[in-house]
Design a protein around this motif. Structure first.
Motif, PDB file in Angstrom:
ATOM      1  N   THR A 238       0.824  -1.192   0.000  1.00  0.00           N
ATOM      2  CA  THR A 238       0.000   0.000   0.000  1.00  0.00           C
ATOM      3  C   THR A 238       0.867   1.254   0.000  1.00  0.00           C
ATOM      4  O   THR A 238       0.611   2.214  -0.730  1.00  0.00           O
ATOM      5  N   ILE A 242       1.374   4.450  -2.688  1.00  0.00           N
ATOM      6  CA  ILE A 242       1.161   5.865  -2.358  1.00  0.00           C
ATOM      7  C   ILE A 242       2.375   6.715  -2.774  1.00  0.00           C
ATOM      8  O   ILE A 242       2.253   7.876  -3.142  1.00  0.00           O
ATOM      9  N   GLY A 283      -3.770  10.669   5.600  1.00  0.00           N
ATOM     10  CA  GLY A 283      -4.121  10.059   4.318  1.00  0.00           C
ATOM     11  C   GLY A 283      -3.510   8.672   4.196  1.00  0.00           C
ATOM     12  O   GLY A 283      -4.172   7.723   3.770  1.00  0.00           O
ATOM     13  N   VAL A 284      -2.249   8.562   4.602  1.00  0.00           N
ATOM     14  CA  VAL A 284      -1.569   7.262   4.543  1.00  0.00           C
ATOM     15  C   VAL A 284      -2.306   6.277   5.448  1.00  0.00           C
ATOM     16  O   VAL A 284      -2.572   5.132   5.074  1.00  0.00           O
ATOM     17  N   ALA A 286      -5.446   6.307   6.424  1.00  0.00           N
ATOM     18  CA  ALA A 286      -6.754   5.908   5.875  1.00  0.00           C
ATOM     19  C   ALA A 286      -6.582   4.834   4.807  1.00  0.00           C
ATOM     20  O   ALA A 286      -7.302   3.837   4.773  1.00  0.00           O
ATOM     21  N   LYS A 287      -5.566   5.039   3.945  1.00  0.00           N
ATOM     22  CA  LYS A 287      -5.332   4.076   2.865  1.00  0.00           C
ATOM     23  C   LYS A 287      -4.950   2.710   3.430  1.00  0.00           C
ATOM     24  O   LYS A 287      -5.380   1.666   2.934  1.00  0.00           O
ATOM     25  N   LEU A 288      -4.107   2.734   4.474  1.00  0.00           N
ATOM     26  CA  LEU A 288      -3.644   1.477   5.078  1.00  0.00           C
ATOM     27  C   LEU A 288      -4.798   0.733   5.745  1.00  0.00           C
ATOM     28  O   LEU A 288      -4.932  -0.476   5.604  1.00  0.00           O
ATOM     29  N   GLU A 290      -7.886   0.876   5.049  1.00  0.00           N
ATOM     30  CA  GLU A 290      -8.771   0.324   4.032  1.00  0.00           C
ATOM     31  C   GLU A 290      -8.183  -0.956   3.434  1.00  0.00           C
ATOM     32  O   GLU A 290      -8.887  -1.956   3.253  1.00  0.00           O
ATOM     33  N   ALA A 291      -6.868  -0.905   3.172  1.00  0.00           N
ATOM     34  CA  ALA A 291      -6.237  -2.049   2.519  1.00  0.00           C
ATOM     35  C   ALA A 291      -6.134  -3.249   3.454  1.00  0.00           C
ATOM     36  O   ALA A 291      -6.363  -4.388   3.056  1.00  0.00           O
TER      37      ALA A 291
END
Lengths: 305, 400
Positions: A238, A242, A283-284, A286-288, A290-291
């Motif tokens: 992930t 990014i 942001g990082v 949130a992405k993590l 989710e993944a």
């Protein structure tokens, strides 16, 4: 018991806009006591803008009928009449997060009520089901027009689906043959119009048809927790995904360590000292989350070990 | 919130002492009763005792009149199909319009596939059988009559002895689906003309998956399921030992509590019923108040729909059931209430409360408190509800 979504339950237990709308500009009545469900939709329309400013309903029926009625009022308030008329029964069902197949007719009832109310507002006579083509299902008073509209609107290809959506055939079922004839004709037309794949169309002469695929739920996938290695790999992948966008801004992000649910990263380049770095970290994170599908905390660190 | 379970006609809680009686027959005494060794023998003895326990509840003259089945539905199917085989030259069936689907679907299928003539006898507004129509339907071609002992939705009890006597005058066999009656009202088959009777374990605090067909000694029988000598060749398949033993214990308990069911349980039911009618207008009791099961109340609330009522009741921790179309997956309201000509205004809003010996006064208190706001909430939402239009005298209950 029916499997209702939380939203259906919420709209049933705490229905919005139920009751009588005084000085309604249009009233639509559909269904009947004998059928087990009936809906009266009342709308108030602002003449100059043709906007539905208020709507209320009264419903005799099951939980999903009441929830569908309430959902309908929420969907149409604030819309112009033309916008509202573009709604389909599927929009009502989608608004509620879906309805059990056997209950789809509740959403169709909402669709019908809206059209009846608008016709009443415009001073037109609503073309009632019973006057469109032959009466097919005598138990529930469903005619060919209503069945055809519902087949087309929802891409129906089986008798069972027609019953779920319109109730037709759900009583004495003596109309099964007539339903098959209508379905075969309408599906045939849909194929000719290019809106339905030929192999999906209902045909009296073909008994084997492809099965509509349902959503396959992989229970294992849901339940088995990730191993630490899988988790770290996912986090790595992930972050790699990014990085390019950070690099475009002259920054970068490096994974330092993972400890339980704490993810240590090092921001470099333009990110260092940037007053937006906390937003970047968020942001990082949130992405993590989710993944990886679990709560994680991203912590910026400044030194390497 | 303590949950209140008033859906005992659907199923009952398995009595803990029933479970206790069954448990040794899974891992300890697991033998096959047919085997020639000690493992089988000890199970055989326990099965014999269980059979006696059920025999006592039924008042059957012989224990071998009991044929264990997988449940009430299998027993119903076995009875009717056997009669069609043994009653040579007779190809008519008489049944009622308010039977359980276990009978109605079967006879409809036989009518369609085997050319059997089916006479379906109607009922009056209280659910009582039209005896005149029944007499007229009986004839030299009648193979079997199948009329339930008590109706599952309204609790109405049918005069099965009288009906069996009339059937025998024409040489027809008489079967009764007594799934709702066994364990709730006293039964004495030794003094009865009934030829066959179906029952189900889980309706009387026994386990699910076990039932029985009583076949009076001397009645010729053909098995539904072939493939072994079990049940004296009348129902093949290794005995469901834990089930049979559980049913035996359940039968024993039912006999013990029979007077409690007739008195205390009936009083709870009456208090609920009268309390609901007092508190909620435009409601009435369906069924025959003079002749019904002590545990069943079927109350119709007008102008609202049953599933919506049940969902709100469920939120208040109350479990009951409804004859409404929406709860069943079928789209027509209850065939029982329709056969009784209960108007559509009420048929969709009929709620069945069915008690058991496990219910207490507090259960009734809770329901009486919870129901009025539920009914009011739904009526406020109903386009048919106009309080001013309801003449209270028009809805005086048939039962008070």
């Amino acid at each position: 018991m029916w499997e209702y979504t939380d939203k259906v339950k919420d709209y049933f237990f705490n229905p919005k806009n139920s009751g009588i709308l005084e000085d309604a500009s249009g009233v639509g009545d559909v269904g009947a006591l004998s059928c087990g469900d009936a809906l009266r939709l009342m709308i108030k329309v602002d003449e100059p803008t043709q906007t539905i400013t208020d709507a209320k309903f009264q419903t005799f029926g099951c939980g999903s009928a009441i929830a569908s009625s309430s959902a309908l009022t929420e969907l149409i308030i604030g819309k112009t009449i033309d916008e509202a008329l573009e709604l389909t029964n599927q929009d009502i069902a989608d608004f509620l997060g879906g309805l059990p197949p056997e209950k789809m007719h509740c959403s169709v009832m909402g669709y019908e009520a809206l059209h009846a109310a608008v016709a009443n507002f415009r001073g037109e006579t609503w073309v009632d089901d019973h006057e469109e083509g032959a009466l097919i299902c005598k138990c529930f008073g469903i005619d060919e027009g209503m069945i055809e509209r519902t087949i087309r609107g929802n891409d129906l290809t089986s008798i069972e689906e027609i019953t779920n959506y319109t109730k037709a055939g759900g009583g004495c079922s003596t109309c099964a043959e007539s339903l098959e004839a209508v379905l075969e004709r309408v599906n045939g037309e849909m194929v000719a119009e290019g809106t339905l794949a030929p192999e999906m169309a209902f045909s009296l002469t073909s008994y084997v048809r492809p099965v509509k695929k349902g959503k396959i739920v992989n229970l294992d996938e849901k339940k088995t927790p990730l191993t630490t290695l899988q988790k770290i790999r996912l986090i790595e992948e992930t972050i790699e995904a990014i990085r390019p966008s950070l690099q475009r801004d002259g920054g970068d992000c490096e994974l330092i360590d993972v400890d339980g649910n704490r993810v240590m990263v090092k921001l470099t380049g333009a990110c260092v000292g940037c007053h937006l770095s906390s937003a970047t970290i968020e942001g990082v994170q949130a992405k993590l989350v989710e993944a990886v599908g679990m709560p994680l905390i991203v912590i910026p660190v400044t030194q390497m070990h | 919130m303590i949950p209140v379970y008033l859906d005992n006609n659907a199923t009952t809680r398995t009595d803990p002492s029933v479970v206790e009686a069954m448990l040794p027959f899974f891992v300890e005494q697991f033998g096959n009763a047919s085997s020639m060794h000690a493992f089988g023998a000890e199970v055989g003895t326990a099965l014999g005792k269980a059979r006696k326990q059920l025999q006592a509840l039924l008042g059957a003259e012989f224990d071998h009149e009991i044929v264990y089945t997988s449940g009430g539905t299998e027993a119903d199917n076995a009875a009717i199909l056997s009669a069609l085989e043994t009653q040579t030259g007779r190809d008519e069936i008489i049944t009622s319009a308010v039977e359980h689907p276990a009978i109605l679907s079967l006879v409809a299928h036989l009518e369609k596939t085997r050319g059997i003539t089916v006479h379906t006898i109607g009922v009056d507004a209280r659910g009582r059988l039209d005896i005149e129509a029944y007499r007229k339907a009986l004839g030299p071609k009648t193979a079997i009559v199948s009329i339930m002992w008590a109706n599952n939705e309204t609790g109405t009890i049918f005069p099965v002895e009288q009906l069996a006597g009339l059937a025998h005058e024409t040489g027809a066999l008489f079967h009764t689906d007594a799934v709702q009656a066994v364990g709730k009202i006293p039964i004495d088959l030794s003094a009865s003309e009934i030829d066959m009777l179906s029952l189900s374990g889980h309706k009387l605090h026994g386990p699910k998956g076990i039932g029985a067909l009583y076949v009076r000694k001397g009645v010729r029988f053909r098995p539904l399921i072939r493939g072994g000598h079990q049940e004296r060749g009348r129902r093949a398949g290794t005995e469901n030992a834990p089930g049979i033993i559980g049913l035996g214990r359940a039968a024993e308990l039912a006999l013990e509590y029979m007077s409690d069911e007739q008195t205390r349980v009936a009083a709870l039911r009456d208090r609920l019923e009268q309390g609901l009618l007092q508190r909620i207008g435009a409601s009435f009791v369906t069924g025959d108040p003079d002749n019904r099961l002590p545990n069943t109340a079927n109350v119709a609330f007008e102008y609202i729909e049953g599933e919506a009522i049940l969902l709100l009741m469920n939120r208040d921790g109350i479990a009951a059931s409804s004859g409404s179309a929406c709860t069943s997956g079928s789209l027509e309201p209850s065939h029982v209430l329709r056969a009784m000509n209960v108007p559509y205004t009420a048929a969709h809003g009929a709620i069945r409360f069915s008690f058991s010996r496990e219910n207490r006064d507090a259960d009734v208190d809770h329901v009486l408190e919870a129901m009025p706001p539920i009914i009011e909430k739904l009526r406020e939402m109903s386009p048919f509800w106009r309080e001013r239009d309801v003449r209270t005298d028009a809805f005086n209950p048939t039962y008070a």
